[in-house]
Motif scaffolding. Structure first.
Motif, PDB file in Angstrom:
ATOM      1  N   VAL A 296       0.862  -1.188   0.000  1.00 54.66           N
ATOM      2  CA  VAL A 296       0.000   0.000   0.000  1.00 54.66           C
ATOM      3  C   VAL A 296       0.894   1.232   0.000  1.00 54.66           C
ATOM      4  O   VAL A 296       1.697   1.426   0.916  1.00 54.66           O
ATOM      5  N   ARG A 297       0.743   2.068  -1.015  1.00 57.41           N
ATOM      6  CA  ARG A 297       1.625   3.227  -1.125  1.00 57.41           C
ATOM      7  C   ARG A 297       1.250   4.318  -0.116  1.00 57.41           C
ATOM      8  O   ARG A 297       0.098   4.433   0.301  1.00 57.41           O
ATOM      9  N   SER A 298       2.263   5.116   0.217  1.00 58.71           N
ATOM     10  CA  SER A 298       2.110   6.162   1.229  1.00 58.71           C
ATOM     11  C   SER A 298       2.432   7.528   0.651  1.00 58.71           C
ATOM     12  O   SER A 298       3.259   7.667  -0.261  1.00 58.71           O
ATOM     13  N   LEU A 299       1.792   8.524   1.237  1.00 56.14           N
ATOM     14  CA  LEU A 299       2.181   9.924   1.117  1.00 56.14           C
ATOM     15  C   LEU A 299       2.607  10.311   2.525  1.00 56.14           C
ATOM     16  O   LEU A 299       1.775  10.426   3.419  1.00 56.14           O
ATOM     17  N   ALA A 300       3.926  10.449   2.739  1.00 54.76           N
ATOM     18  CA  ALA A 300       4.457  10.491   4.098  1.00 54.76           C
ATOM     19  C   ALA A 300       5.165  11.814   4.383  1.00 54.76           C
ATOM     20  O   ALA A 300       5.860  12.360   3.524  1.00 54.76           O
ATOM     21  N   PHE A 301       4.977  12.303   5.621  1.00 53.92           N
ATOM     22  CA  PHE A 301       5.606  13.533   6.089  1.00 53.92           C
ATOM     23  C   PHE A 301       6.806  13.197   6.974  1.00 53.92           C
ATOM     24  O   PHE A 301       6.731  12.307   7.825  1.00 53.92           O
ATOM     25  N   PHE A 302       7.888  13.954   6.805  1.00 55.26           N
ATOM     26  CA  PHE A 302       9.103  13.751   7.585  1.00 55.26           C
ATOM     27  C   PHE A 302       9.505  15.077   8.216  1.00 55.26           C
ATOM     28  O   PHE A 302       9.967  15.987   7.531  1.00 55.26           O
ATOM     29  N   PHE A 303       9.306  15.177   9.536  1.00 54.65           N
ATOM     30  CA  PHE A 303       9.622  16.399  10.270  1.00 54.65           C
ATOM     31  C   PHE A 303      10.718  16.122  11.296  1.00 54.65           C
ATOM     32  O   PHE A 303      11.044  14.970  11.600  1.00 54.65           O
ATOM     33  N   ALA A 304      11.249  17.199  11.861  1.00 54.76           N
ATOM     34  CA  ALA A 304      12.264  17.125  12.925  1.00 54.76           C
ATOM     35  C   ALA A 304      13.455  16.272  12.460  1.00 54.76           C
ATOM     36  O   ALA A 304      14.068  16.578  11.445  1.00 54.76           O
ATOM     37  N   CYS A 336      14.660  22.721  19.092  1.00 45.27           N
ATOM     38  CA  CYS A 336      14.354  23.529  17.911  1.00 45.27           C
ATOM     39  C   CYS A 336      14.376  25.009  18.285  1.00 45.27           C
ATOM     40  O   CYS A 336      13.809  25.417  19.295  1.00 45.27           O
ATOM     41  N   THR A 337      15.031  25.809  17.466  1.00 46.88           N
ATOM     42  CA  THR A 337      15.087  27.252  17.681  1.00 46.88           C
ATOM     43  C   THR A 337      14.150  28.002  16.732  1.00 46.88           C
ATOM     44  O   THR A 337      14.148  29.233  16.706  1.00 46.88           O
ATOM     45  N   GLU A 338      13.380  27.247  15.941  1.00 46.48           N
ATOM     46  CA  GLU A 338      12.515  27.853  14.927  1.00 46.48           C
ATOM     47  C   GLU A 338      11.036  27.717  15.245  1.00 46.48           C
ATOM     48  O   GLU A 338      10.188  27.915  14.382  1.00 46.48           O
ATOM     49  N   GLY A 339      10.724  27.354  16.489  1.00 46.55           N
ATOM     50  CA  GLY A 339       9.320  27.214  16.862  1.00 46.55           C
ATOM     51  C   GLY A 339       8.609  26.085  16.137  1.00 46.55           C
ATOM     52  O   GLY A 339       7.385  26.113  15.985  1.00 46.55           O
ATOM     53  N   GLU A 340       9.369  25.073  15.704  1.00 42.47           N
ATOM     54  CA  GLU A 340       8.815  23.912  14.987  1.00 42.47           C
ATOM     55  C   GLU A 340       7.957  24.342  13.802  1.00 42.47           C
ATOM     56  O   GLU A 340       6.918  23.745  13.503  1.00 42.47           O
ATOM     57  N   ARG A 341       8.408  25.368  13.096  1.00 38.68           N
ATOM     58  CA  ARG A 341       7.608  25.851  11.968  1.00 38.68           C
ATOM     59  C   ARG A 341       7.557  24.851  10.824  1.00 38.68           C
ATOM     60  O   ARG A 341       6.674  24.922   9.969  1.00 38.68           O
ATOM     61  N   CYS A 342       8.482  23.874  10.818  1.00 40.44           N
ATOM     62  CA  CYS A 342       8.462  22.874   9.755  1.00 40.44           C
ATOM     63  C   CYS A 342       7.165  22.080   9.765  1.00 40.44           C
ATOM     64  O   CYS A 342       6.688  21.639   8.720  1.00 40.44           O
ATOM     65  N   ARG A 343       6.565  21.899  10.959  1.00 32.67           N
ATOM     66  CA  ARG A 343       5.345  21.098  11.055  1.00 32.67           C
ATOM     67  C   ARG A 343       4.164  21.760  10.349  1.00 32.67           C
ATOM     68  O   ARG A 343       3.186  21.104  10.021  1.00 32.67           O
ATOM     69  N   ARG A 344       4.253  23.055  10.136  1.00 33.79           N
ATOM     70  CA  ARG A 344       3.161  23.749   9.457  1.00 33.79           C
ATOM     71  C   ARG A 344       3.320  23.711   7.938  1.00 33.79           C
ATOM     72  O   ARG A 344       2.503  24.280   7.204  1.00 33.79           O
ATOM     73  N   LEU A 345       4.397  23.058   7.478  1.00 34.48           N
ATOM     74  CA  LEU A 345       4.626  22.864   6.049  1.00 34.48           C
ATOM     75  C   LEU A 345       4.463  21.386   5.739  1.00 34.48           C
ATOM     76  O   LEU A 345       5.000  20.540   6.470  1.00 34.48           O
ATOM     77  N   PRO A 346       3.796  21.035   4.686  1.00 35.72           N
ATOM     78  CA  PRO A 346       3.110  21.905   3.740  1.00 35.72           C
ATOM     79  C   PRO A 346       1.681  22.200   4.184  1.00 35.72           C
ATOM     80  O   PRO A 346       1.179  21.603   5.140  1.00 35.72           O
ATOM     81  N   GLU A 347       1.010  23.076   3.464  1.00 35.57           N
ATOM     82  CA  GLU A 347      -0.394  23.366   3.714  1.00 35.57           C
ATOM     83  C   GLU A 347      -1.262  22.264   3.105  1.00 35.57           C
ATOM     84  O   GLU A 347      -0.832  21.526   2.214  1.00 35.57           O
TER      85      GLU A 347
END
Length: 536
Positions: A296-304, A336-347
């Motif tokens: 089963v294929r995935s669309l996967a997010f990779f943060f931190a 993290c010094t960026e306020g974990e802003r990566c988690r808000r990407l993508p929309e």
């Protein structure tokens, strides 16, 4: 019940699943394969192929007995190890878990230290890595810029001494189908959730191992609403009972129907729901690896700290998204010094277009948008000519410094580890190396050149070490100088750690160490020359 190889994997659910191709390769090589895993993942073992016997470590019970009496807990552990040894027939132990407790247990299971591959202890009780790929597995993933291989391939290559035959013979990641009872439950659950949606189901895995590695539940809800509105696809929420707060957050934000299986599944039922889904949208999780093994294929997010290069799904044609930020991936153990802003990407909107394009046309490129490519790096999973997992950029990020460096490290490490291990493998094809993309090339090339010169000096001093006290002292000083040079060059962090392990593993006698020095020096010179060409 006897086996001749016992694979010890005492880590997470996803890591257990990712050892499946290794066990299939061992089976194909004629071995009877046993598996030792944690008791809480016992329900996953019927999904594994090519495993002749399974033993499960009762970790929770052992910890509970430790609270009562450490002597009693030690006796219980020794008794467990004795039972496994008797039933398995004292086979070779292939330990994939580098922790000290796993090394200790491996020492109890193996009749002799030499009967261990992977991570173990020597006769004096000191940690030792048996095999060059085990050494690489132990050091590379500590530095995110130095982890160019998928964990499945590192597991597989750690067992290579037992496989024989071809240098890199790969086995597919193919789990067994869920039992009919579990599939029937999944069908009943989806029917009870409402009328069959015209677009079927897309599964959402909302959680991850820690909050900073999770795409927000509100983003998932916005994505689910778009899928329902535009294609009649009903989101299917997956997760353990501990992830119920995420499902509640999803429910508060969602405006359209969804099915909620969070807290309702065990491992067989989770597998069955994945088989009834057209796609899995997920964070970097064990569920993602379960889906990969089921096809089963995935669309996967990779943060931190997560990145698709080493922990992405081992299945061709999956799509991986990671923030297009210079700080990604995070270093381990650093706040993290960026306020974990990566988690808000993508929309959610661009992600929905990507998913709908794939579900409609069967190609991720069909839903790719400039907006998405500006927010994230988009990778598609695949395999190279030797069966090693790789990723291909769909968003134009393949020539970023980090991407080029990881591609370069793949070639360097593949050739070096083959050569040191006496394996005649074909060199991977060299990729174009754009000078502008590799900002660290001059620094790395200089460190590699200095290091190669020191290896020459080490070889000369080592040849005289038994004849001259001065030569022995010079040898040790140059070992430390080489360590300092490699440790001082961040892009070569894994090579520094590898050198430390190599000199300890092969430093017992000059007859074993000196040939390794020559091989290492040759490859370091070749790598320096290639980087020098890019910097010229």
């Amino acid at each position: 019940m006897g086996v001749d190889v016992l694979v010890c994997n005492l880590t997470r659910f996803g890591d257990l699943l990712q050892s499946q191709p290794l066990m299939s390769a061992l089976h194909a090589a004629g071995h009877r394969v046993g598996l030792l895993c944690l008791e809480n993942f016992a329900a996953a073992t019927p999904l594994l192929r090519d495993v002749d016997a399974v033993w499960t470590l009762p970790g929770a019970r052992l910890m509970a007995s430790l609270d009562r009496s450490w002597q009693g807990a030690a006796a219980d552990l020794i008794g467990f190890a004795r039972k496994v040894r008797e039933e398995s027939g004292c086979p070779r132990v292939l330990n994939l878990t580098p922790t000290l407790p796993a090394r200790l247990l491996t020492r109890l299971l193996a009749a002799r230290p030499d009967d261990t591959l992977g991570f173990g202890l020597d006769a004096e009780g000191f940690g030792v890595n048996h095999g060059l790929w085990a050494t690489f597995l132990g050091v590379a993933t500590r530095q995110r810029l130095n982890a160019p291989f998928n964990v499945v391939d590192m597991f597989r290559m750690t067992g290579q001494p037992l496989l024989g035959g071809g240098a890199h013979a790969a086995s597919p990641f193919s789990l067994r189908e869920p039992a009919q009872k579990a599939l029937a439950w999944a069908d009943s659950f989806l029917t009870a959730a409402g009328d069959t949606p015209p677009g079927g189901h897309v599964a959402f895995q909302l959680g991850a191992s820690e909050a900073r590695r999770q795409w927000p539940a509100e983003h998932f809800a916005a994505l689910g609403d778009i899928l329902w509105r535009e294609a009649g696809i009903r989101p299917l929420l997956l997760g353990s009972a501990a992830e119920a707060p995420l499902a509640e957050a999803y429910a508060r934000a969602a405006k359209h129907p969804f099915a909620n299986a969070v807290g309702a599944t065990d491992i067989p039922k989770l597998a069955a729901l994945l088989r009834r889904s057209r796609l899995l949208v997920t964070n970097d999780t064990g569920t993602m690896h379960l889906a990969a093994g089921l096809g089963v294929r995935s669309l996967a997010f990779f943060f931190a700290t997560a990145q698709p290069w080493d922990t992405g799904p081992y299945l061709e044609g999956c799509c991986c998204l990671e923030p297009a930020l210079a700080c990604h991936p995070c270093a381990f153990g650093r706040a993290c010094t960026e306020g974990e802003r990566c988690r808000r990407l993508p929309e959610a909107g661009p992600v929905a277009r990507l998913a709908l394009g794939y579900l409609t046309a069967g190609r991720w490129e069909a839903g790719l948008s400039p907006e998405l490519c500006a927010q994230v790096r988009v990778w598609q999973t695949g395999f190279d000519a030797d069966g090693f997992a790789t990723v291909r950029s769909l968003s134009g990020h393949g020539e970023e410094a980090r991407s080029v460096w990881l591609y370069e490290l793949r070639g360097f490490w593949r050739q070096l580890l083959d050569d040191l291990g006496g394996v005649e493998g074909a060199a991977p094809a060299a990729m174009p190396l754009p000078a502008a993309a590799l900002a660290g090339a001059p620094q790395a090339a200089a460190a590699l050149t200095q290091g190669a010169a020191l290896l020459d000096a080490l070889a000369a001093a080592g040849a005289l070490a038994g004849k001259s006290p001065q030569a022995g002292q010079l040898f040790l000083r140059n070992c430390e100088r080489l360590q300092q040079i490699l440790d001082g060059c961040a892009p070569l962090a894994s090579l520094g750690a590898f050198w430390r392990e190599l000199r300890e593993t092969r430093g017992g006698g000059m007859d074993e160490l000196l040939p390794s020095l020559a091989i290492l020096g040759r490859h370091m010179r070749g790598f320096a020359a290639r980087l020098g060409e890019a910097a010229a």
